[in-house]
Design a protein around this motif. Structure first.
Motif, PDB file in Angstrom:
ATOM      1  N   ALA A  12       0.825  -1.209   0.000  1.00  0.00           N
ATOM      2  CA  ALA A  12       0.000   0.000   0.000  1.00  0.00           C
ATOM      3  C   ALA A  12       0.861   1.261   0.000  1.00  0.00           C
ATOM      4  O   ALA A  12       0.635   2.190  -0.792  1.00  0.00           O
ATOM      5  CB  ALA A  12      -0.933  -0.016   1.204  1.00  0.00           C
ATOM      6  N   SER A  29      -5.472   8.154   2.166  1.00  0.00           N
ATOM      7  CA  SER A  29      -5.577   7.673   0.792  1.00  0.00           C
ATOM      8  C   SER A  29      -6.864   8.186   0.137  1.00  0.00           C
ATOM      9  O   SER A  29      -7.715   8.807   0.787  1.00  0.00           O
ATOM     10  CB  SER A  29      -5.567   6.143   0.760  1.00  0.00           C
ATOM     11  OG  SER A  29      -6.822   5.625   1.188  1.00  0.00           O
ATOM     12  N   VAL A  53      -4.502   3.628  -6.427  1.00  0.00           N
ATOM     13  CA  VAL A  53      -5.310   3.294  -5.253  1.00  0.00           C
ATOM     14  C   VAL A  53      -6.769   3.113  -5.674  1.00  0.00           C
ATOM     15  O   VAL A  53      -7.345   3.990  -6.321  1.00  0.00           O
ATOM     16  CB  VAL A  53      -5.200   4.391  -4.183  1.00  0.00           C
ATOM     17  CG1 VAL A  53      -6.093   4.071  -2.991  1.00  0.00           C
ATOM     18  CG2 VAL A  53      -3.752   4.544  -3.733  1.00  0.00           C
ATOM     19  N   VAL A  71     -10.890  -0.845  -0.343  1.00  0.00           N
ATOM     20  CA  VAL A  71      -9.809  -1.705   0.152  1.00  0.00           C
ATOM     21  C   VAL A  71     -10.384  -2.654   1.195  1.00  0.00           C
ATOM     22  O   VAL A  71     -11.057  -2.219   2.135  1.00  0.00           O
ATOM     23  CB  VAL A  71      -8.662  -0.879   0.773  1.00  0.00           C
ATOM     24  CG1 VAL A  71      -7.578  -1.815   1.345  1.00  0.00           C
ATOM     25  CG2 VAL A  71      -8.051   0.062  -0.261  1.00  0.00           C
TER      26      VAL A  71
END
Length: 405
Positions: free
Chosen positions: A322, A354, A330, A334
């Protein structure tokens, strides 16, 4: 659930056995809510809790991790129990009511194999004169017997040995064992030469032609290799993957990562046509298993080929993967399914900063889940569900969908 071992005081592993099962489940849900409320504050009232997923009270475990004691001619398969003078004696748990009947039935032939192949149980008994751990005799070969059963009733058997010396004898007696256990799919030897509290070593020697145990859940057959992790409660694991797939399909991300993916349970259940899916797992064995399943699903049908087109797996550390990713790579969602220690502050803080819009967190330890959530204040739990993966104990699984505030 009634257990004569518990009643006799021989085994107290099931710490909640005297608590009614509905009360066990209610207490577990109250426990996780109490852990999360201080972290979430007023946001705790916004979490939609689905009804808990319950389990059968007994016969639900698909895996037995047994210590082998006794002697070559009279092996004892079970756990260590305390004896006078600080000695450790074996307690036979081959009829433990947590194990399904097909698993219990395997222990007789496996005990006979120990005798036939002259596998001397590893002796950890300290002398009566000195009872410190370093005074243990440390003789013998066979340390543990690990047995996993699939939904189809097939078996994966692992013998944890001190050395490779008995391998030739095991190969000699393998045809006999296969005749006695027709449902044996995989037999392997794991070599753990060190005298320490580590269950298994790095070297695995598979003795059968078949290398994997097929675990079919909701039409997806995961291939379990000897060193791969799989949930110990098959029915509840299936419910866990179904719930994850439902939540993922509801938010319909274009792409997702499955960190700590294991043999690919979440990734493969959540794959869909047009969706990119990347599974990351430290164990190369587990990644190889996931790749086998992906290939089978891709070749099974046109729909499977479309769903698997964007799926890939790689071996590596979840946090390093990551942190090393380009911001442009990204995904929107997740999935994290860490061990009991949780994902830790480094990965949690990365998720916080993120661009991921959703995080699906599957936790087997709500204490570390709460700790990780403290590092992700903008990712708020929207939905949660307790899944009772471990009846008769205080442990459980909780699945939480976090949404970016």
């Amino acid at each position: 659930m009634q257990c004569h071992h518990y009643d006799a005081g021989r085994c107290r592993s099931c710490t909640l056995l005297e608590v009614a099962y509905p009360t066990q489940v209610a207490d577990k849900e109250r426990h996780v809510r109490e852990l999360l409320e201080p972290v979430l504050g007023e946001r705790a009232h916004d979490v939609a809790w689905l009804p808990p997923v319950t389990s059968a009270e007994g016969g639900f475990r698909n895996k037995a991790k047994m210590v082998v004691t006794g002697s070559v001619d009279a092996p004892v398969i079970g756990i260590l129990g305390a004896l006078p003078f600080g000695e450790a004696g074996g307690v036979d748990l081959t009829d433990c009511p947590l194990y399904p009947q097909v698993l219990q039935a395997a222990f007789g032939p496996l005990a006979a194999l120990i005798t036939r192949a002259r596998l001397e149980p590893y002796d950890l008994t300290p002398s009566r004169a000195r009872v410190t751990p370093r005074d243990a005799a440390r003789r013998g070969e066979l340390k543990h017997l690990l047995v996993t059963v699939s939904p189809a009733g097939e078996l994966l058997v692992r013998l944890v040995l001190r050395s490779q010396e008995p391998v030739a004898r095991l190969r000699k007696h393998l045809p006999w064992l296969q005749a006695e256990l027709p449902n044996l799919a995989v037999l392997s030897v794991n070599v753990q030469p060190e005298h320490k509290a580590v269950l298994e070593g790095e070297l695995e020697i598979v003795l059968t032609e078949r290398q994997t145990l097929p675990m079919t859940l909701d039409g997806i057959t995961l291939h379990l290799r000897p060193q791969s992790f799989f949930q110990t409660n098959t029915d509840v694991a299936a419910a866990l993957y179904r719930q994850a797939r439902e939540w993922v399909d509801d938010v319909a991300p274009a792409g997702l990562w499955d960190l700590y993916c294991g043999v690919g349970g979440f990734a493969l259940h959540c794959a869909a046509p047009g969706r990119s899916v990347t599974g990351i797992e430290l164990s190369a064995e587990a990644v190889a298993s996931a790749e086998v399943t992906r290939g089978e699903l891709a070749s099974a049908s046109r729909e499977g080929a479309a769903a698997m087109a964007g799926v890939r797996f790689a071996a590596g550390d979840a946090t390093a993967f990551a942190l090393g990713a380009s911001p442009d790579d990204v995904p929107e969602l997740v999935i994290v399914n860490p061990p009991r220690r949780g994902i830790g502050p480094e990965l949690a803080e990365w998720l916080e900063t993120s661009s991921a819009r959703w995080v699906l967190y599957s936790s087997c330890n709500a204490v570390t889940l709460a700790r990780d959530l403290e590092h992700m204040p903008s990712l708020r739990p929207a939905q949660a569900r307790l899944l009772d993966m471990f009846p008769q104990t205080r442990h459980y699984e909780v699945l939480t969908l976090l949404t970016r505030a």
